[in-house]
Design an enzyme around this catalytic site. Structure first.
Site, mmCIF file in Angstrom:
data_model
loop_
_atom_site.group_PDB
_atom_site.id
_atom_site.type_symbol
_atom_site.label_atom_id
_atom_site.label_comp_id
_atom_site.label_asym_id
_atom_site.label_seq_id
_atom_site.Cartn_x
_atom_site.Cartn_y
_atom_site.Cartn_z
ATOM 1 N N GLU A 92 -34.071 34.178 -9.571
ATOM 2 C CA GLU A 92 -35.248 35.020 -9.856
ATOM 3 C C GLU A 92 -35.158 36.337 -9.090
ATOM 4 O O GLU A 92 -35.526 37.394 -9.600
ATOM 5 C CB GLU A 92 -36.531 34.255 -9.523
ATOM 6 C CG GLU A 92 -36.750 33.097 -10.509
ATOM 7 C CD GLU A 92 -37.989 32.276 -10.186
ATOM 8 O OE1 GLU A 92 -38.069 31.763 -9.046
ATOM 9 O OE2 GLU A 92 -38.869 32.161 -11.055
ATOM 10 N N GLU A 104 -35.861 24.049 -11.160
ATOM 11 C CA GLU A 104 -37.192 23.595 -10.704
ATOM 12 C C GLU A 104 -37.707 22.377 -11.464
ATOM 13 O O GLU A 104 -38.418 21.542 -10.922
ATOM 14 C CB GLU A 104 -38.204 24.742 -10.829
ATOM 15 C CG GLU A 104 -38.036 25.866 -9.820
ATOM 16 C CD GLU A 104 -36.925 26.849 -10.154
ATOM 17 O OE1 GLU A 104 -36.193 26.637 -11.145
ATOM 18 O OE2 GLU A 104 -36.791 27.828 -9.400
#
Ligand SMILES: NC(=O)c1ccc[n+]([C@@H]2O[C@H](COP(=O)([O-])OP(=O)(O)OC[C@H]3O[C@@H](n4cnc5c(N)ncnc54)[C@H](O)[C@@H]3O)[C@@H](O)[C@H]2O)c1
Length: 696
Positions: free
Chosen positions: A105, A125
């Site tokens: 990210e 995740e």
């Protein structure tokens, strides 16, 4: 740890340096923000390169800060990303080895990205029941396309950088030195006055994004069943295609915060940390010198011996199996060969690898052939007399310092150690059947077991890809001692009114891989019967429902005899409810004076699971298990307990221990079964009264 800031001509280089994987902990986040700000304050800087030191660009969040205030302290990850995005000098992420989760990210918020081949790119995740919470679901589809992004986000699986080379994720692939390549790229960006590109401004290119995601959602919902995160990932992607970027981010945030609170995500995170905690043994320091394990031996080439030997061969460790009789040895080696052949046939092992592994497994009838092994694992008949003979022989034969391990499931490891003059080298290694498949390895620490023998065995469990959990010495260790109480409840429930398949159905609906009776049929009913007969003599006050004994008396031992609690058709493993057994239990209830009643699924689940919990609490209190999460790990990896519930102790925590205790008090009023058993274990009662949990 630091993020050194260095100037290479007009290029500022910020090095992410937080071993082992440059997790984005508070200090590193601060250092990145400071570095970006410093570069902007320096008129001489034309562009900024972000690069990882050591073994990663960045592996994402720093798991050591999970559940600590540092995890959310400013600058939080989103602040870091905003700082990068709003930098007035182009920021270039230079990626090698690993860019995962928050690390990816971060890279996605940069203006440019370059990478070397072979780097693992992932948003994992979902494996913790979450979704990427810092723009991953909004930015990744803009650079790699909707379908690739969906696959990556919903599976969490890594993709190699070279496979993504043609996407907008990377502006350039670098062969050779990454730092030099990245600096050269940055200089070009400056020289050519290239723009401050932002991923957020890209359009998602897909002919029919909404139709595609609708279809994807249906598929994901069917596969993910008990897990809320994968459909939430699709929902976040829907936001990415339908909403303006900032609103998409807000939707991602909302979904993330919802997922964090779900019991499923809590359970997955609990299991993740349980796995890491299990190898920590409080009185055995991490730097305890280990014994080298280069050669192994197994005594007994039966059901367990063969599987155990395969574990060593799979890890490249040569192993010799010793048997008493030639035919038993040949049979054992034959089964091992067949097992490998069937894996190879399914395409899961190349013929060369199969040959390599088979070549590592030897057979012998002579203990002298294994005298120089570094570890020997005994897997002979479960009989103390036989174990005594074997351990005396091992004591005479094995080289000094060899680890002498027993695979016993029920016998006293301290007594086994006492047959040798080197009890410090004796340990229990309790594998589960099939030993080459099942992840769990209970490592049984005897009174005299040396710390380095324990640490070496724990390390070995990782080498052979098992989940090692330390147990103290007691009857049944952690797993089977708890299982006995679980099965006892399952039998009482049938005596009181449920049919065996009602109990199995309820437990399978709860999420168990197999209900208690299907499982017993698979393991062999005679195994439990043998143990119960011992219990009837040893503990005459302990109450058992004996209808399964009746089934055993009929010679029905489960799958292996074609009938047990269920019946089986020749060559098949499907458990078929048998009216004869329904009659048998109804008659049994009549004989024992029990008026059968309707037993609901909730009662079935809670009596079975809370039986595990109460015994687990005793095991914890006695120090047989070091921590509640170890108990959970045993049940998740060895007994088919549903991962999304996190294990029995975690399940009890989620229910609230006060409620668990209240249910036990209700069960204790039941005139049938074992009322005494439902007296809450003192530790459980204490934690409940204090409003605490097992897992803290
Ligand atoms: N079967 C399971 O599911 C399971 C699970 C966990 C632990 N265990 C334990 O593993 C051990 C072995 O169980 P198993 O199911 O493999 O038994 P098994 O009967 O399949 O195999 C035992 C083997 O040991 C050999 N043997 C006996 N005495 C010997 C000796 N003195 N020297 C060399 N070989 C000898 C026998 O010939 C036989 O092949 C037992 O302690 C058992 O409690 C079994």
């Amino acid at each position: 740890m630091s993020a050194p800031y260095a100037l290479h001509g007009n290029i500022a280089v910020i090095t992410l340096d937080n071993p082992p994987v440059n997790g984005l902990g508070h200090a590193l986040r601060t250092a990145i923000v400071n570095g970006i700000n410093a570069a902007q304050d320096d008129a001489a800087v034309g562009a900024i390169v972000l690069i990882g030191a050591g073994k990663a660009f960045s592996g994402g969040a720093d798991i050591r800060e999970f559940n600590t205030p540092k995890a959310l302290a400013e600058p939080a990850l989103n602040t870091v990303l905003r700082t990068v995005e709003s930098s007035t000098r182009p920021v270039i992420a230079a990626i090698h080895t690993v860019a995962m989760g928050g690390g990816l990210e971060l890279a996605l918020s940069c203006h440019y990205r370059v990478a070397v081949p072979g780097a693992q790119i992932a948003l994992p995740e979902v494996k913790l029941g979450l979704l990427p919470g810092a723009g991953g679901t909004q930015r990744l589809p803009r650079v790699v396309g909707l379908e690739t992004a969906l696959n990556m986000i919903v599976s969490g699986a890594p993709v190699m950088s070279e496979k993504l080379a043609k996407t907008q994720l990377f502006d350039q692939m670098i062969d050779g030195d990454l730092l030099q390549g990245a600096i050269a790229f940055a200089q070009k960006v400056v020289a050519e006055k290239q723009p401050l590109k932002l991923v957020r401004n890209l359009k998602i290119d897909h002919p029919n994004p909404e139709g595609f995601l609708k279809f994807a959602l249906n598929t994901v919902m069917t596969v993910a069943k008990n897990y809320p995160a994968p459909p939430a990932c699709v929902e976040a992607l829907q936001a990415a295609v339908t909403l303006p970027f900032e609103q998409g981010l807000a939707k991602e945030r909302e979904l993330f915060l919802k997922l964090v609170q779900t019991p499923e995500s809590r359970a997955l995170r609990h299991a993740f940390f349980a796995e890491r905690a299990a190898s920590k043994i409080p009185d055995v320091p991490d730097d305890t010198p280990l014994r080298a394990i280069k050669k192994a031996a197994v005594i007994g080439a039966g059901t367990m011996g063969g599987g155990i030997a395969m574990n060593f061969a799979n890890a490249g460790i040569p192993v010799t199996m010793v048997e008493m009789k030639q035919d038993a040895l040949e049979k054992g080696l034959g089964i091992v060969t067949k097992n490998y052949e069937s894996t190879a046939k399914k395409g899961r092992l190349t013929p060369e690898k199969m040959q390599q592994r088979l070549a590592l497994i030897k057979g012998s009838m002579n203990y002298a052939d294994i005298a120089d092994a570094d570890i020997v694992i005994e897997a002979v008949f479960e009989d103390m007399g036989v174990k005594e003979q074997v351990f005396k022989k091992l004591d005479e034969t094995m080289k000094p310092g060899a680890i002498l391990a027993s695979n016993t499931s029920t016998l006293d490891v301290d007594q086994i150690a006492s047959f040798t003059k080197r009890p410090q080298d004796v340990i229990g290694t309790h594998f589960f059947s099939p030993a080459n498949v099942m992840k769990l390895l209970e490592i049984v620490r005897g009174k005299a077991t040396a710390k380095d023998a324990l640490a070496t065995t724990m390390k070995l469990s990782k080498t052979i890809k098992k989940t090692g959990v330390v147990s103290g010495v007691c009857d049944g260790f952690i797993g089977n001692r708890m299982l006995e109480q679980y099965l006892r409840q399952a039998m009482f429930l049938v005596e009181e009114g449920a049919l065996p398949w009602d109990v199995d159905r309820a437990m399978e609906k709860f999420g168990m891989a197999m209900g208690p009776f299907r499982m017993s049929d698979m393991a062999g009913l005679d195994v439990g019967w043998y143990i119960r007969k011992r219990r009837y003599a040893e503990k005459p006050n302990m109450v058992y429902s004996r209808w399964v004994d009746r089934i055993c008396e009929m010679g029905r031992y489960g799958q292996k005899t074609g009938a047990g609690v269920y019946r089986y058709e020749a060559g098949k493993r499907d458990a078929i409810p048998d009216p004869a057994i329904a009659d048998l239990v109804v008659n049994y209830s009549k004989e024992t004076g029990v008026t059968r009643r309707k037993v609901g699924d909730d009662e079935i689940v809670h009596r079975c699971v809370y039986a595990l919990v109460n015994e687990g609490a005793k095991i914890l209190e006695e120090g047989i298990a070091m921590r509640a999460s170890d108990i959970d790990l045993v049940y998740l990896t060895g007994y088919g307990f549903p991962l999304y519930r996190g294990g029995p102790m975690q399940y009890a925590d989620q229910q609230g221990l006060v409620n668990v205790v209240a249910a036990m008090r209700r069960f204790a009023k039941n005139p049938h079964g074992d009322q005494q058993f439902w007296e809450p274990a003192p530790l459980l009662a204490k934690l409940a009264a204090e409003g605490k949990t097992f897992n803290g």
